[in-house]
Design an enzyme around this catalytic site. Structure first.
Site, PDB file in Angstrom:
ATOM      1  N   ARG A 162     -10.976  12.372  11.054  1.00  0.00           N
ATOM      2  CA  ARG A 162     -11.459  11.019  10.767  1.00  0.00           C
ATOM      3  C   ARG A 162     -10.303  10.033  10.667  1.00  0.00           C
ATOM      4  NH1 ARG A 162     -16.129  10.188   7.924  1.00  0.00           N
ATOM      5  NH2 ARG A 162     -15.111   8.770   6.480  1.00  0.00           N
ATOM      6  N   ARG A 167      -8.908   8.649  -6.400  1.00  0.00           N
ATOM      7  CA  ARG A 167      -8.551   7.291  -5.981  1.00  0.00           C
ATOM      8  C   ARG A 167      -9.121   6.283  -6.967  1.00  0.00           C
ATOM      9  NH1 ARG A 167     -12.481   6.486  -0.589  1.00  0.00           N
ATOM     10  NH2 ARG A 167     -14.414   6.915  -1.687  1.00  0.00           N
ATOM     11  N   ARG A 172      -0.383   7.203  13.171  1.00  0.00           N
ATOM     12  CA  ARG A 172       0.128   6.189  14.104  1.00  0.00           C
ATOM     13  C   ARG A 172       1.647   6.104  14.091  1.00  0.00           C
ATOM     14  NH1 ARG A 172      -3.611   2.467  11.676  1.00  0.00           N
ATOM     15  NH2 ARG A 172      -5.652   2.737  12.660  1.00  0.00           N
ATOM     16  N   ASP A 187     -20.560   8.055   8.783  1.00  0.00           N
ATOM     17  CA  ASP A 187     -20.319   6.703   8.292  1.00  0.00           C
ATOM     18  C   ASP A 187     -21.516   5.820   8.639  1.00  0.00           C
ATOM     19  OD1 ASP A 187     -17.815   7.377   7.373  1.00  0.00           O
ATOM     20  OD2 ASP A 187     -16.822   6.851   9.248  1.00  0.00           O
ATOM     21  N   ARG A 204     -20.392  17.713  -2.317  1.00  0.00           N
ATOM     22  CA  ARG A 204     -19.606  17.195  -3.428  1.00  0.00           C
ATOM     23  C   ARG A 204     -20.263  15.917  -3.894  1.00  0.00           C
ATOM     24  NH1 ARG A 204     -16.267  20.210  -6.282  1.00  0.00           N
ATOM     25  NH2 ARG A 204     -14.527  18.731  -6.482  1.00  0.00           N
ATOM     26  N   TYR A 252     -21.336  14.556   7.681  1.00  0.00           N
ATOM     27  CA  TYR A 252     -20.467  13.542   7.054  1.00  0.00           C
ATOM     28  C   TYR A 252     -20.437  12.340   8.008  1.00  0.00           C
ATOM     29  CZ  TYR A 252     -16.019  12.107   4.727  1.00  0.00           C
ATOM     30  OH  TYR A 252     -15.014  11.475   4.044  1.00  0.00           O
ATOM     31  N   GLU A 283     -12.102   7.241  -9.512  1.00  0.00           N
ATOM     32  CA  GLU A 283     -13.057   8.168  -8.881  1.00  0.00           C
ATOM     33  C   GLU A 283     -12.683   9.636  -9.092  1.00  0.00           C
ATOM     34  OE1 GLU A 283     -14.799   7.006  -5.106  1.00  0.00           O
ATOM     35  OE2 GLU A 283     -14.296   8.967  -4.284  1.00  0.00           O
TER      36      GLU A 283
END
Ligand code: UDP
Length: 385
Positions: A174, A280, A178, A351, A250, A349, A301
């Site tokens: 995901r 996070r 770069r 988006d 989860r 999973y 979180e």
């Protein structure tokens, strides 16, 4: 006009499907949801005290490479520019994510050019791994052990509650790596935030004379008798009363911190250190940079295994889950007039942009089958169940 249909779940899957069926074929639908609000886990709501737009079930940042999906959501809401630029706090300081040239140069104390960094990382990468079989192998093949251990190992163990060697390689795919200073978390050409949040956007999608929404309404199998077809977007194992066992997910939960000013200076700060209990912190006013708020809300979180009363968020898709999934898919395929759509019903999973794209495509496929008299599809083609 065809028979009315029942759509279970008022998240993106259910809402987009209802709208497409309504507009393309004048199908009437009743959309039910067990919760007291629409928009599922994308639900957003302004905090009563501060006026900050809160992503109640965790951060949702819209991004897609499908021009039709981008045009679709823009029909129902104004989108404001927002680029997700995530940071990670480690015991060696703050770094930029996803791994980019800045991360690499900061981490190794170098000033490499893109070509030099590429060569440098290639030397660190484990070239003996041809086909990564799991999350860890995927990381070692692409970024090498040092970056993996600094940014991914601890975060992933905390987030998923298992060793990264047990997780699918696709979870890591995901994220981009770069060799430039581009620190946009996503590669997608279209990215932004709905000006008034996701709940307002989904309310607009559902606002059609052929669509009736009923909240606080849990699905019961007896309901199916009154409808020509049922589209189910809830958890697949729940539809079958968990009769073969539970698919593992989860769940996440948050500690909310209210303060004045700016808490962390960015929307999302990751904490990969395995010694810290949280993964996070998100500070929601930074998701609407065009708004001004004196106070701030930060959400620390944590992740844990999903118990029977918890909200399922992230499908784990461990080896045992995939076997169970195949058995549930067999049961689902035997259903005569039920289709299963979306993240929970296909146990993937996904988006938001993928869910929306798939609902648009599924409406087309279902209507085409219906009009040709063929058996209507049980799952979206891409779900490969
Ligand atoms: N991940 C990580 N470290 C990070 C960010 C992500 O190890 O700092 C891993 C982790 O396993 C996570 C996955 O990459 O579950 C996908 O991350 P993403 O940010 O896409 O997760 P989401 O925003 O959907 O929770």
């Amino acid at each position: 006009m065809p028979d009315p249909v029942l759509i279970v779940g008022a998240g993106f899957s259910g809402a987009v499907l209802a709208r497409q069926l309504a507009e393309l074929a004048d199908v009437k639908s009743i959309v039910i949801d067990a919760r007291d609000h629409i928009a599922g886990n994308c639900h957003t709501e302004r905090d009563a005290e501060t006026g900050i737009m809160v992503h109640t079930f965790g951060p949702h940042i819209f991004h897609t490479d499908r021009a039709d999906v981008w045009a679709y959501v823009n029909r129902f809401s104004e989108f404001r520019p927002f680029v997700n630029r995530v940071k990670a706090t480690t015991d060696r300081g703050v770094f930029s994510l996803p791994v980019n040239l800045h991360t690499i140069n900061q981490f190794f104390g170098t000033s490499m050019s893109p070509a030099e960094a590429r060569e440098f990382i290639q030397e660190k990468a484990d070239t003996s791994i041809a086909e990564p079989a799991n999350f860890e192998e995927q990381a070692l093949k692409f970024i090498g052990r040092e970056l993996y251990e600094a940014f991914f190992y601890g975060y992933t163990k905390k987030q998923w509650g298992c060793d990264p060697t047990e997780l699918p390689a696709a979870i890591l795919s995901r994220l981009p790596v770069r060799f430039s200073y581009d620190d946009n978390y996503y590669n997608s050409p279209f990215q932004g935030m709905p000006a008034e949040g996701y709940t307002a956007l989904i309310a607009k999608i559902l606002d059609h004379p052929n669509i009736e929404v009923r909240l606080n309404t849990r699905y019961e199998h007896a309901m199916a008798e009154q409808f020509g077809h049922v589209f189910y977007t809830g958890p697949l194992d729940e539809y079958f009363a968990h009769r073969l066992g539970r698919l593992s997910y989860r769940t996440v939960f948050w500690e909310k911190k209210k303060s004045e000013g700016d808490f962390q200076g960015v929307a999302v700060m990751n904490y990969p250190d395995p010694k810290l209990p949280y993964t996070r912190i998100h500070e929601h006013k930074h998701f609407t940079p065009w708004e001004k708020h004196d106070s701030t809300l930060a959400f620390v979180e944590y992740s844990k295994e999903t118990g029977p009363d918890d909200i399922p968020y992230y499908p784990k898709r461990l080896a045992a889950d995939k076997e169970l999934l195949a058995s549930y898919a067999t049961l689902a395929n035997a259903e005569q007039k039920v289709s299963f759509l979306g993240r929970l019903a296909t146990y993937r999973y996904m988006d938001m942009h993928q869910v929306i794209g798939e609902a648009i495509d599924f409406a087309d496929a279902w209507l085409a089958a219906k009009s040709s008299g063929a058996k209507t599809p049980t799952f979206p083609a891409k779900a490969a169940l």
